[in-house]
Design an enzyme around this catalytic site. Structure first.
Site, mmCIF file in Angstrom:
data_model
loop_
_atom_site.group_PDB
_atom_site.id
_atom_site.type_symbol
_atom_site.label_atom_id
_atom_site.label_comp_id
_atom_site.label_asym_id
_atom_site.label_seq_id
_atom_site.Cartn_x
_atom_site.Cartn_y
_atom_site.Cartn_z
ATOM 1 N N LYS A 1 -6.354 4.664 8.015
ATOM 2 C CA LYS A 1 -4.741 5.732 7.646
ATOM 3 C C LYS A 1 -5.426 6.913 7.932
ATOM 4 O O LYS A 1 -4.652 7.869 8.126
ATOM 5 C CB LYS A 1 -4.492 5.471 6.595
ATOM 6 C CG LYS A 1 -3.968 3.769 6.594
ATOM 7 C CD LYS A 1 -3.567 3.403 5.252
ATOM 8 C CE LYS A 1 -3.068 2.251 5.128
ATOM 9 N NZ LYS A 1 -2.530 1.235 3.826
ATOM 10 N N SER B 1 0.965 -1.108 -0.112
ATOM 11 C CA SER B 1 -0.013 0.059 0.060
ATOM 12 C C SER B 1 0.848 1.011 -0.296
ATOM 13 O O SER B 1 0.193 2.465 -0.117
ATOM 14 C CB SER B 1 -1.024 -0.366 1.205
ATOM 15 O OG SER B 1 0.171 0.090 2.878
#
Lengths: 790, 270
Positions: free
Chosen positions: A697, A654
């Protein structure tokens, strides 16, 4: 055209309960069913309808889904379509008492049979003593005694007379009989006898010797006579009992005429009653005799137990589906209890206890696969039962070799059952891999989804299931806003704005906590504020590590810039998951470049803190560079990438787009904005791809920025394909709406680098290309020097 | 009230069972009197044991063994000790006072010498067995009947712990004794006699505890017909004025029914 931040409505999908008209969940029809389980439901339906052996069901779902409740609801519907299961009883096997006989009876008839037998014995207890005290019986008994006595008397009289004729008397001794000389019917004393002439004494001795033989023969005949009497009395007793028992037995048979399967037992019982009629006519011993019966537990304490019926399985309000939560061997296959009586453990057929396989016979049993597999002996026992299609009561201590005590061997019970195991997927795949028999016994997989598509209908169904949970858990009802908040929570739990979790346990926990706060606030109905409070408190309770992590950043121990710009440095985002709680945190990623052989050095990999997915992401960068900037010549750059101050390991791809931005910045020597954080993977064509944990996040970076003060330029770049997953906290959404924070959807690296540098991507690409050429030139010169040296 | 004061139990070697002793003690307990156990060492047997040719045929082994005085006396001591222990156990269990003596002599004669009119002497009718060889029961029976004592004859069969007390009308003492026992035992008294006898009898019991049944003639058949269907625990009759034939008929019926019989002796005060 610079990339625009997402509008607030794209950051959070609100619940749409327009399909339901309700103020509180008290008005909603409850359901245990959840939407979106058609595949599993169809599998269950198929499994329950196929009667062939082996078509048992393994239902799998996530551990928090509590699928057993949903399964049970579905199975109960199927159970209603099946014919009623049978009752089972155990009765005494009069020919072999250690092998009790099992009898199948129509549903509900076992108690009727047991009561009939109990009444029969009660009747005989009252009737038989009277029969044996009747004039008719006593007369015949007396006649037998008299006849035998007469026989004995005749023999004794003859011997006595014969002895007397020879002046001999028969005397009783402590142990038997002796013969003695007599005169006038009295024993001759020794002193008198010794005065007799020797000839007379010898004659007496001879007579005694002769008579000893007769005495012996007569006395030896005594036991025979006694036996003759006993047999005659026994025959009389049996004849009397047969007549008396017969009448009561015929009445019992008439009562049980609709149960032909018990008639054989009744015949055996009648014969046993006749043979053991003394049980009914024995009189209690008087006190002080030392022969009183010892009081014993009622259940195994009377001689009449042999005629009772052990109602083994009969309806008890259950609906044909048994959920065995504790599948020990004994709970599964039954057990034989023992009672301590005078220091010894004793048992009989009445102490045979049914296991859940017996209770569910003819229906369905549900078993938690993990519980089943962690119980010693239970899994093999279940397989044996399914293979043999019968349940045999098994003694764990015997199987393990700990005991060799003789016990009962009850008839096995034929098994016609549907077994439904439920558990998590990993367990299913492990069993399928490790147990070669598994597929033989469990041919149907019912795979429950962890989540379901979010639609107006699905949300309505979800609201009804919320109502069901609230009712089942005796919680206050939820108002409409609270239900909406729970629905939104369910979406966030899936990390997808377009899905709803089916993890019922998670929802239940939230409702229970919300109810607590509602009660605390003296509200009769759970409000949205209570749900919000519950969610916040759940997060707060688990936030110690998150807060420590943020603290290290805010105190500049972990270096994260949230303002300014820097070459070869960027804020990546990672997710930490601990004990079921996940949170995002920013991580500084840096890159340095210099001429080289085209290798991008993944420092995480070099020190073995990077996982394979991360390494793959870094290798993709080489492909991107080569494809875009150096199609015809080898790349002459060496780059090193590192997650700064990361010591716990990195995995996942990611951050690959983030690393690429850092690489491009280092190559182009163009500073990157530090007020932005970036997440997203990238492919070799520079397309930014979706990642997991996007909400955590974003919120992780937002927390840091908020703590330092939101500047209005801060934000997070996420893959555009992750926009559909956004279910951000209200605080983040509000900040974005106010222009104090921003979420940018990014589709390509070019789009992202423009946002990060404020320059057109073409300019950056040109700089990168120029730099790479410089590196190539430098590389060539270096190569030439080395060749010249050599 | 009849003046029975003690119950006498003559015990001979090997002739006293636990059942007999228990039933005797129960009767003593019921009547509230003590029990006197007397163990008689048969003097004649001790003499016989000194003959060199004396042997005994042992019933348990069906073998012949030589007899000697010492061993016979030892056996007597053991038997007496066992009998005493048994009597003590049973009497202590029921709280009946007891006395036990060992005497030597002719068994019937020793017991007869002890009896007086306030005694009840207990005899157990032998089961099918060897008493016919020695006629010991016959002698004991004759001795008892020749005394002034009452006689309790226990049947060879198991007796009922409960049941009515039956009195054959014929003598006032028998009826009073039966009424007394029925009252103590909490049982019903059943009176058997002719219609005239029944009309004239009075007993000291509540009316609902007394039943009368007509017994026109004292034959076995009539008696069986008249006795209670459910069985009785005791049959009481007065020895006075009862012919031996009728007495024998009563005893046969009682034996067949397993009913103890109390023959109230001539010496009992009314």
């Amino acid at each position: 055209m610079p990339t625009a931040p997402l509008t607030p409505e794209r950051l959070y999908r609100k619940a749409d309960l327009s399909a339901l008209d309700f103020a509180t969940t008290a008005e909603l029809e409850h359901t245990d069913r959840l939407a979106g389980q058609d595949r599993a439901r169809d599998a269950l339906r198929l499994g329950t309808r196929i009667g062939a052996p082996g078509f048992n069901i393994f239902a799998v779902g996530s551990s928090g889904a509590r699928i057993q409740r949903s399964i049970k609801s579905l199975l109960e519907v199927a159970a209603a379509e099946r014919p009623a299961a049978s009752d089972w009883v155990y009765v005494n096997n009069f020919a072999a008492p250690h092998r009790p006989t099992a009898i199948r009876l129509p549903r509900g008839k076992a108690p009727v049979f047991a009561q009939a037998m109990h009444d029969l014995i009660d009747d005989l207890k009252a009737a038989l003593p009277g029969v044996f005290e009747s004039e008719a019986y006593q007369t015949r008994h007396g006649a037998i005694d008299e006849a035998i006595r007469a026989k004995g008397d005749t023999a004794f009289s003859a011997l006595r007379d014969k002895a007397l004729a020879r002046n001999i008397l028969i005397l009783r001794t402590p142990n038997g009989f002796a013969l003695a000389p007599a005169k006038d019917g009295e024993v001759v004393p020794p002193e008198a006898f010794n005065t007799w002439p020797e000839e007379q004494r010898k004659a007496v001795e001879t007579a005694i010797h002769d008579l000893e033989h007769d005495l012996e023969q007569t006395l030896r005949g005594m036991p025979r006579l006694d036996k003759e009497r006993r047999e005659a009395v026994r025959a009389l007793d049996q004849e009397t009992a047969r007549a008396a028992v017969g009448q009561s037995m015929e009445e019992a048979r008439a009562t049980l005429a609709d149960l032909p399967m018990v008639l054989g037992h009744l015949d055996a019982m009648r014969e046993d009653l006749v043979q053991n009629v003394h049980l009914f006519i024995a009189q209690p011993q008087p006190p002080g005799s030392g022969q009183e019966e010892t009081p014993a537990p009622q259940i195994a304490g009377t001689p009449f137990d042999r005629y009772e019926v052990n109602v083994f399985v009969t309806p008890n309000g259950q609906d044909g589906v048994i959920d065995e939560s504790n599948p020990t061997l004994a709970n599964l296959t039954g057990r034989i209890d023992h009672l301590p009586i005078q220091g010894a453990l004793v048992t009989n057929f009445r102490l045979i206890r049914a296991g859940s396989l017996h209770k569910a016979n003819g229906g369905t049993i549900m078993l938690d696969a993990r519980n089943l597999l962690t119980e010693p002996l239970s899994w093999p026992a279940l397989k044996r039962a399914l293979l043999r299609r019968e349940v045999r009561i098994e003694d764990a201590s015997k199987i393990m070799g700990f005991s060799s005590i003789l016990s009962l061997e009850p008839d096995p019970i034929p098994l016609d059952i549907k077994v439904v195991l439920y558990g998590d997927r990993q367990l299913y795949y492990l069993l399928a891999e490790a147990d070669p028999d598994f597929s033989q016994y469990f041919k149907i997989l019912a795979d429950f989804d962890d989540d379901t598509d979010r639609s107006v209908d699905a949300e309505a169904m979800f609201a009804r299931s919320i109502a069901g949970i609230a009712t089942r858990e005796a919680l206050p009802p939820l108002d409409r806003d609270a239900v909406a908040r729970v629905v939104e929570f369910a979406a966030r739990a899936t990390e997808d704005a377009n899905k709803l979790t089916l993890a019922t346990e998670t929802i239940r926990d939230l409702l229970v906590e919300s109810a607590y706060y509602a009660t605390d606030a003296k509200r009769d109905v759970i409000a949205r504020a209570d749900v919000d409070k519950a969610i916040d408190e759940q997060i707060r309770r688990a936030s110690r590590i998150r807060e420590r992590s943020a603290e290290t950043i805010l105190r500049d121990i972990a270096l994260i810039d949230t303002a300014g710009a820097c070459v070869g440095q960027i804020n990546g985002l990672s997710v930490m998951s601990l004990g079921g709680f996940a949170f995002g945190r920013p991580t500084r990623i840096t890159c340095r470049v210099h001429p080289g052989a085209g290798r991008i050095l993944d420092i995480e990999r070099e020190v073995k803190t990077g996982g394979p997915s991360h390494s793959k992401g870094v290798l993709i960068l080489s492909g991107f560079l080569a494809g875009r900037y150096s199609k015809d010549t080898p790349i002459s750059v060496a780059a090193s990438l590192v997650f700064e101050q990361s010591y716990g390991g990195v995995d996942g791809d990611s951050a690959s787009s983030t690393e690429l931005y850092a690489l491009l910045s280092a190559l182009s020597e163009t500073p990157l904005r530090q007020d932005l954080a970036v997440t997203g993977s990238v492919n070799q064509h520079g397309m930014v791809q979706a990642i997991g944990g996007v909400n955590d996040k974003i919120e992780g970076y937002f927390e840091i920025c908020k703590a330092r003060g939101l500047t209005g330029t801060q934000g997070v770049m996420i893959p555009a394909s992750n926009v559909q997953h956004l279910m951000l906290r209200a605080e983040v959404v509000d900040a974005c709406a106010a222009g104090r924070f921003a979420i940018y959807p990014i589709e390509t690296i070019d789009q992202g680098i423009e946002l990060l540098t404020g320059l057109p991507s073409t300019e950056i690409n040109a700089k990168v290309e120029a730099r790479l050429k410089e590196f190539a030139k430098a590389r060539r010169l270096q190569d030439d020097d080395e060749k010249g040296t050599h | 009230m009849p003046h029975h004061r003690r119950l006498v139990l003559g015990i001979h070697h090997g002739a006293t069972s636990g059942d007999l002793m228990r039933h005797a003690v129960e009767m003593a307990h019921l009547l509230g009197i003590g029990i006197f156990g007397v163990f008689v060492e048969d003097e004649a047997l001790i003499g016989v044991a000194s003959f060199p040719f004396a042997r005994e045929f042992r019933l348990h082994s069906h073998e012949w063994h030589a007899l000697d005085t010492d061993s016979v006396e030892t056996e007597f001591r053991h038997a007496a000790s066992t009998a005493k222990r048994l009597l003590d156990t049973v009497t202590q269990g029921l709280g009946v006072r007891s006395e036990f003596q060992v005497r030597r002599g002719n068994p019937s004669g020793v017991v007869a010498a002890l009896l007086c009119s306030s005694d009840i002497v207990v005899l157990a009718e032998p089961k099918l067995g060897s008493s016919g060889l020695t006629q010991s029961f016959l002698r004991a029976w004759q001795t008892a009947c020749g005394s002034d004592a009452s006689v309790l004859l226990l049947p060879p069969k198991r007796m009922r712990p409960r049941g009515s007390v039956v009195a054959l009308l014929g003598g006032e003492r028998g009826v009073r004794t039966a009424a007394h026992i029925a009252g103590l035992a909490g049982e019903t008294l059943v009176l058997l006699g002719s219609a005239e006898q029944l009309a004239g009898v009075t007993v000291d019991l509540p009316v609902d505890r007394v039943r009368g049944r007509v017994l026109s003639d004292l034959t076995e058949r009539a008696l069986r017909f008249a006795l209670p269907e459910g069985g009785e625990r005791l049959l009481v009759l007065d020895r006075d004025g009862l012919s031996p034939e009728r007495e024998a008929a009563v005893l046969r019926v009682a034996a067949a029914r397993g009913t103890p019989v109390l023959l109230v002796g001539p010496g009992v005060a009314g």
